[in-house]
Design a protein around this motif. Structure first.
Motif, short mmCIF file in Angstrom:
data_model
loop_
_atom_site.label_atom_id
_atom_site.label_comp_id
_atom_site.label_asym_id
_atom_site.label_seq_id
_atom_site.Cartn_x
_atom_site.Cartn_y
_atom_site.Cartn_z
N LYS A 21 0.83 -1.20 0.00
CA LYS A 21 0.00 0.00 0.00
C LYS A 21 0.87 1.25 0.00
O LYS A 21 1.68 1.46 0.92
CB LYS A 21 -0.93 0.01 1.21
CG LYS A 21 -1.80 1.27 1.32
CD LYS A 21 -2.76 1.40 0.15
CE LYS A 21 -3.64 2.64 0.27
NZ LYS A 21 -4.54 2.81 -0.89
N PHE A 23 0.55 5.51 -0.27
CA PHE A 23 -0.34 6.66 -0.23
C PHE A 23 0.32 7.81 -1.01
O PHE A 23 1.49 8.13 -0.76
CB PHE A 23 -0.59 7.12 1.21
CG PHE A 23 -1.44 6.17 2.01
CD1 PHE A 23 -2.81 6.13 1.83
CD2 PHE A 23 -0.86 5.32 2.94
CE1 PHE A 23 -3.60 5.26 2.58
CE2 PHE A 23 -1.63 4.45 3.68
CZ PHE A 23 -3.00 4.41 3.50
N TYR A 36 5.24 9.35 -2.94
CA TYR A 36 4.40 8.33 -2.32
C TYR A 36 4.97 7.94 -0.96
O TYR A 36 6.18 7.90 -0.77
CB TYR A 36 4.31 7.07 -3.20
CG TYR A 36 3.56 7.30 -4.49
CD1 TYR A 36 2.18 7.12 -4.55
CD2 TYR A 36 4.23 7.72 -5.64
CE1 TYR A 36 1.49 7.34 -5.74
CE2 TYR A 36 3.54 7.94 -6.83
CZ TYR A 36 2.17 7.75 -6.87
OH TYR A 36 1.49 7.97 -8.03
N THR A 65 -2.94 0.35 9.08
CA THR A 65 -3.21 0.29 7.64
C THR A 65 -3.51 -1.14 7.22
O THR A 65 -4.42 -1.39 6.42
CB THR A 65 -2.00 0.83 6.84
OG1 THR A 65 -1.77 2.19 7.21
CG2 THR A 65 -2.27 0.76 5.34
N LEU A 74 -9.73 0.38 2.94
CA LEU A 74 -8.78 0.97 2.01
C LEU A 74 -8.58 0.01 0.84
O LEU A 74 -8.78 -1.20 0.99
CB LEU A 74 -7.41 1.22 2.68
CG LEU A 74 -7.34 2.22 3.83
CD1 LEU A 74 -5.96 2.17 4.47
CD2 LEU A 74 -7.65 3.63 3.35
#
Length: 339
Positions: A21, A23, A36, A65, A74
């Motif tokens: 993952k 962001f 990122y 997360t 998510l």
């Protein structure tokens, strides 16, 4: 040939496969992406039914997360999460709605996770009504009272508002709400860190009793290794978005292999047999802070704080490999000793 039974996908309730993952970092009026943040990188984890898996690590390690991705709160950058061998990220909203009844979460702060405008009985009843589990009002209130008692509260608490309860009582309400749809898998995201120390043990013991009584499976997230070791059967140690060590609780506590795990244990001298060891040894204090996840170190992500880092650590990313009874992501696993 090993005599150990072979583990297959059928043995797992939840599987995390190569989960990553990122962001985006956005700036300016047009929210231009300029970089990122690496929250998770290549996470693999299998959770069997009725297990309690503990996830431990510092703030920013990616624990929460991971929990949100498992619930599909998510979307991942890459990888899969399988619930009973079905990839939840390929399911439609309608298909996911039925699965959400089986996967629930208890958040860290019971005050912010409960609506201050609703009575306790309405907070617990809401999921039952939304998912149409029980149709008649009398049946709903009967179920609400059962859940209150299950969480160690009395029926009279149902007529109160969250601000009228103590922190421990509010967390019991959050647990009762999470159980209202009869789930089989609970994510417990720092469920006791916002509570007084005197209340923490009560909530942990409640969770242990509920797990046995209802055959629940837990993913227990915490920054406190002593809390994780109290409730969990297996422990995964996370650092900067990666699992650096994984194994049975007894092996992790008595014979840690990764330098980061050893440092966490050094910071918790009250854990079991380590007390006498750590009285004789100097505590292992990590220098600096966890690196910027938008610019992680090359090679081993822990090398900038590791007391035994060598040249190889700067260029080669260690894989999570079996070392004795644990899985460890370290080129020099076991070289740093507690005694």
């Amino acid at each position: 040939m090993s005599n150990e039974p072979q583990v297959t996908d059928h043995d797992f309730l939840v599987q995390v496969k190569n989960l990553t993952k990122f962001f985006p970092i956005q700036r300016g009026f047009w929210s231009k992406t300029v970089g990122y943040v690496q929250a998770l990188k290549d996470i693999n984890l299998g959770i069997k039914k009725r297990q309690i898996i503990g996830i431990v690590g510092e703030s920013g390690s990616g624990k929460s997360t991971l929990g949100k991705l498992i619930l599909k709160l998510l979307e991942p950058t890459d990888g899969e999460i399988l619930y009973k061998e079905r990839n939840i990220f390929s399911l439609s909203n309608k298909e996911m709605r039925s699965i959400r009844q089986r996967l629930q979460i208890v958040f860290q702060n019971p005050y912010s996770s409960l609506s201050p405008r609703m009575k306790i009985k309405d907070i617990i009843a809401e999921p039952i009504i939304v998912h149409k589990i029980i149709q008649d009002k009398e049946g709903i209130m009967k179920r609400v009272n059962e859940l209150l008692n299950l969480a160690g509260l009395e029926e009279q608490h149902g007529n109160k508002y969250p601000h009228e309860l103590s922190g421990g009582q509010r967390q019991r309400v959050a647990i009762a709400r999470a159980l209202s749809l009869s789930p089989e898998f609970l994510i417990l995201d720092e469920p006791v860190s916002a509570l007084d120390v005197s209340v923490q043990a009560q909530i942990l013991n409640l969770l242990i009793d509920l797990q046995k009584k209802l055959n629940l499976t837990y993913l227990f997230i915490s920054h406190n290794l002593s809390v994780v070791s109290y409730i969990s059967t297996q422990i995964a140690v996370m650092y900067l978005g990666r699992i650096v060590e994984f194994g049975h609780k007894e092996d992790i506590i008595k014979s840690p292999k990764h330098p980061y795990t050893i440092a966490l244990l050094s910071a918790n001298p009250e854990i079991g047999d380590l007390r006498s060891k750590l009285r004789k040894e100097k505590r292992i204090i990590l220098s600096g802070e966890i690196p910027d996840p938008s610019n992680p170190p090359s090679g081993c992500v822990f090398r900038t704080r590791c007391p035994i880092a060598k040249e190889r650590c700067t260029s080669e990313i260690p894989k999570l490999e079996l070392y004795n009874n644990q899985q460890v992501a370290c080129h020099y696993a076991g070289e740093l000793k507690l005694n």
